[in-house]
Scaffold this active site. Structure first.
Site, PDB file in Angstrom:
ATOM      1  N   THR A 271      -8.714  16.637  24.702  1.00 27.27           N
ATOM      2  CA  THR A 271      -7.330  16.714  24.869  1.00 27.27           C
ATOM      3  C   THR A 271      -6.730  15.755  25.760  1.00 27.27           C
ATOM      4  O   THR A 271      -7.684  15.337  26.876  1.00 27.27           O
ATOM      5  CB  THR A 271      -7.125  18.392  24.765  1.00 27.27           C
ATOM      6  OG1 THR A 271      -5.746  18.168  24.819  1.00 27.27           O
ATOM      7  CG2 THR A 271      -7.361  18.969  25.724  1.00 27.27           C
ATOM      8  N   TYR A 272      -5.452  15.759  26.027  1.00 26.08           N
ATOM      9  CA  TYR A 272      -5.030  14.936  26.955  1.00 26.08           C
ATOM     10  C   TYR A 272      -5.757  15.341  28.475  1.00 26.08           C
ATOM     11  O   TYR A 272      -5.337  16.776  28.927  1.00 26.08           O
ATOM     12  CB  TYR A 272      -3.052  14.462  26.933  1.00 26.08           C
ATOM     13  CG  TYR A 272      -3.442  14.433  25.947  1.00 26.08           C
ATOM     14  CD1 TYR A 272      -3.067  13.215  25.234  1.00 26.08           C
ATOM     15  CD2 TYR A 272      -3.190  15.406  24.752  1.00 26.08           C
ATOM     16  CE1 TYR A 272      -2.625  12.810  23.661  1.00 26.08           C
ATOM     17  CE2 TYR A 272      -2.352  14.613  23.254  1.00 26.08           C
ATOM     18  CZ  TYR A 272      -2.491  13.576  22.946  1.00 26.08           C
ATOM     19  OH  TYR A 272      -2.320  13.193  21.977  1.00 26.08           O
ATOM     20  N   GLU A 273      -5.921  15.026  29.642  1.00 25.61           N
ATOM     21  CA  GLU A 273      -6.060  14.965  30.535  1.00 25.61           C
ATOM     22  C   GLU A 273      -7.240  16.217  31.026  1.00 25.61           C
ATOM     23  O   GLU A 273      -6.634  17.140  31.620  1.00 25.61           O
ATOM     24  CB  GLU A 273      -4.808  15.112  31.693  1.00 25.61           C
ATOM     25  CG  GLU A 273      -3.569  13.977  31.456  1.00 25.61           C
ATOM     26  CD  GLU A 273      -4.212  12.873  32.320  1.00 25.61           C
ATOM     27  OE1 GLU A 273      -5.532  12.909  32.977  1.00 25.61           O
ATOM     28  OE2 GLU A 273      -4.136  11.689  31.825  1.00 25.61           O
ATOM     29  N   ASP A 274      -8.305  16.244  30.289  1.00 31.99           N
ATOM     30  CA  ASP A 274      -8.666  17.512  30.569  1.00 31.99           C
ATOM     31  C   ASP A 274     -10.300  17.288  29.570  1.00 31.99           C
ATOM     32  O   ASP A 274     -10.907  17.916  28.736  1.00 31.99           O
ATOM     33  CB  ASP A 274      -8.320  18.584  29.638  1.00 31.99           C
ATOM     34  CG  ASP A 274      -9.087  19.988  29.313  1.00 31.99           C
ATOM     35  OD1 ASP A 274      -9.936  20.221  30.828  1.00 31.99           O
ATOM     36  OD2 ASP A 274      -9.341  20.889  28.526  1.00 31.99           O
ATOM     37  N   ARG A 275     -10.805  16.412  31.321  1.00 35.20           N
ATOM     38  CA  ARG A 275     -12.361  16.453  30.801  1.00 35.20           C
ATOM     39  C   ARG A 275     -13.722  17.377  30.377  1.00 35.20           C
ATOM     40  O   ARG A 275     -14.699  17.231  29.691  1.00 35.20           O
ATOM     41  CB  ARG A 275     -12.394  15.136  30.730  1.00 35.20           C
ATOM     42  CG  ARG A 275     -12.404  13.728  31.100  1.00 35.20           C
ATOM     43  CD  ARG A 275     -12.717  12.395  31.645  1.00 35.20           C
ATOM     44  NE  ARG A 275     -12.285  11.030  31.027  1.00 35.20           N
ATOM     45  CZ  ARG A 275     -13.439  10.232  29.997  1.00 35.20           C
ATOM     46  NH1 ARG A 275     -14.634  11.137  29.541  1.00 35.20           N
ATOM     47  NH2 ARG A 275     -12.988   9.270  29.629  1.00 35.20           N
TER      48      ARG A 275
END
Length: 488
Positions: A271-275
């Protein structure tokens, strides 16, 4: 017939609304249950063991050592509840797939907390829930997929070569589990089919034969997945996929389905910006608890199986950065290219943290691919970043420069003497090179050039380094720390 269909539709709405209400409240209260001792994906067996010791103190919880890994690390089974329906959840069969492992300890905290008494009473009365939180601890030590033998445990269901595989089979058989949750991670580069959205969660009710037949066992797994998908659509709309269901005769999920356990595969993607996948961890927490509640009260049974096939297939067509229509000069000729970057994670020696080392994954016509970040580069020309001519003595000298001013002038590399041999990356927006080293500026698969995108007047519009894109208009405020590499 119309009245029957209308009744079933109303019934499904009621089931979904009840599940949604439960999940909404869980989402709101999640911070109360999130296990604070683990907040990164690179979990070691020692982390799990410490949490298991804490779990042993929980009332009504039974903890058993059910096997050992090749290197001798214990495999734990955590059980609670007094019901006749056995639910078995196993995680980290692949050592680098730990999102659900984190969620399992959040779920255990939920059962230990004083809230949700009615819901917990219903679940624990009707279910006997079993967690095997880390099946491949040797792989987890190195944050790698395979076990110490070098095999994929999920392709060892028939030969049972490794002790971890034997443990999983023995536990499944001893429980004769009614439901099984096969908990995995998938690459962040999977997308929901024909969309630019990541497949944040993907589900699968594995086939038990080549014909992909649907019996009651597999059908019940499909119904649970429909419910979980309906609920997740409120949180990650369009970001749920359905994993390929081609029968794999060596895989545990397919065989456990064949052996009579309704098996639900959950793949935690991107998901976006959630490594570190903390948001997806929460989605695992709330969706698994929602499923357990539906199994406990049997509300899933009236869900139409056909709705399972409404979930779109997932695909693997995402890049971290996609540039479209870039003008590229090669040997005096201009070409138009799309360029896709992957931001690969490179582990430190202890496999406790990582840095990013990007690479070009593909180029050419990438019109059927997508990016977490996409820029239309039509009319923009590739300009390789320059190496700053002055040679700096130390890394500290490099850190002291006004980097954004140098970048404005087209520099992307700093020449530095005395770079420590064990240094692989540095918190700067410019790569470091040893004097005399010429960076490889060519756009080709596997390469990682730093370059600019300039307009027809030569004005620099974007800066690309290590697979990240920085708008020159917001250069000073857009620095990405810790992503510069050492080029030797």
């Amino acid at each position: 017939m119309k009245r029957v269909l209308s009744f079933l539709t109303i019934l499904l709405v009621v089931i979904t609304v009840n599940a949604q209400d439960f999940m909404t409240q869980l989402d709101k209260d999640y911070k109360d249950f999130m296990e604070p001792a683990i907040s990164k994906r690179r979990i070691k067996h020692s982390d799990v063991s410490a949490l298991v010791e804490k779990v042993k103190e929980m009332k009504g919880v039974e903890v058993n050592t059910v096997g050992h890994s090749i290197e001798g690390r214990p495999l734990y089974l955590i059980s609670l509840g007094k019901g006749d329906t056995d639910v078995f959840l196993w995680s980290q069969m692949h050592g680098d797939e730990s999102t659900a492992t984190m969620a399992i300890f959040d779920i255990l905290n939920f059962f230990e907390a004083g809230s949700y008494k009615k819901e917990k009473r219903e679940m624990l009365k009707n279910l006997r829930i079993h967690f095997l939180p880390m099946l491949n601890p040797d792989g987890a030590e190195l944050f790698t997929r395979r076990n110490r033998l070098g095999i994929d445990i999920n392709r060892d269901a028939l030969r049972l070569q490794s002790p971890e595989s034997k443990t999983l089979k023995r536990v499944r058989d001893s429980l004769d589990a009614d439901f099984g949750f096969n908990l995995h991670d998938q690459s962040r580069y999977y997308n929901a089919n024909l969309t630019a959205k990541p497949a944040t969660v993907s589900y699968l009710a594995p086939a038990y034969n080549y014909e992909k037949e649907i019996n009651e066992t597999r059908g019940d797994a499909m119904k649970i997945i429909v419910l979980m998908n309906d609920v997740l659509q409120h949180y990650v709309p369009g970001q749920v996929g359905r994993y390929n269901d081609d029968f794999e005769p060596r895989a545990f999920g397919d065989n456990i389905q064949k052996w009579g356990t309704s098996t639900i595969l959950i793949e935690s993607g991107g998901t976006y910006e959630d490594r570190e996948k903390q948001e997806i961890r929460k989605l695992n927490f709330v969706s698994i608890l929602t499923a357990l509640s539906a199994i406990a009260d049997e509300s899933f049974k009236d869900i139409p199986v056909d709705r399972y096939f409404e979930i779109p297939n997932n695909d693997r067509k995402l890049f971290d950065l996609k540039l479209t229509g870039l003008t590229y000069d090669l040997l005096g000729e201009e070409y138009i290219l799309d360029v896709g970057f992957y931001q690969f994670e490179k582990d430190n020696e202890a496999h406790s943290d990582y840095f990013i080392a990007a690479g070009i994954g593909d180029l050419g016509d990438l019109s059927t691919f997508y990016g977490y970040e996409t820029i239309n580069a039509e009319g923009l020309k590739y300009v390789p970043a320059k190496a700053y001519p002055a040679t700096l003595k130390t890394v500290d000298d490099a850190k002291a420069l006004a980097h954004h001013e140098l970048i404005k002038k087209g520099y992307g590399y700093l020449q530095v003497n005395n770079i420590p041999k064990d240094l692989n990356n540095v918190a700067l927006p410019m790569h470091l090179v040893t004097p005399g080293t010429t960076p490889d500026f060519e756009i080709r698969i596997g390469n990682n050039p730093s370059f600019f995108l300039a307009d027809q007047n030569g004005v620099l519009k974007y800066y690309v380094y290590n697979g990240y894109l920085i708008d020159m208009k917001s250069l000073k405020n857009a620095m990405v720390p810790g992503n510069a590499l050492i080029v030797r």
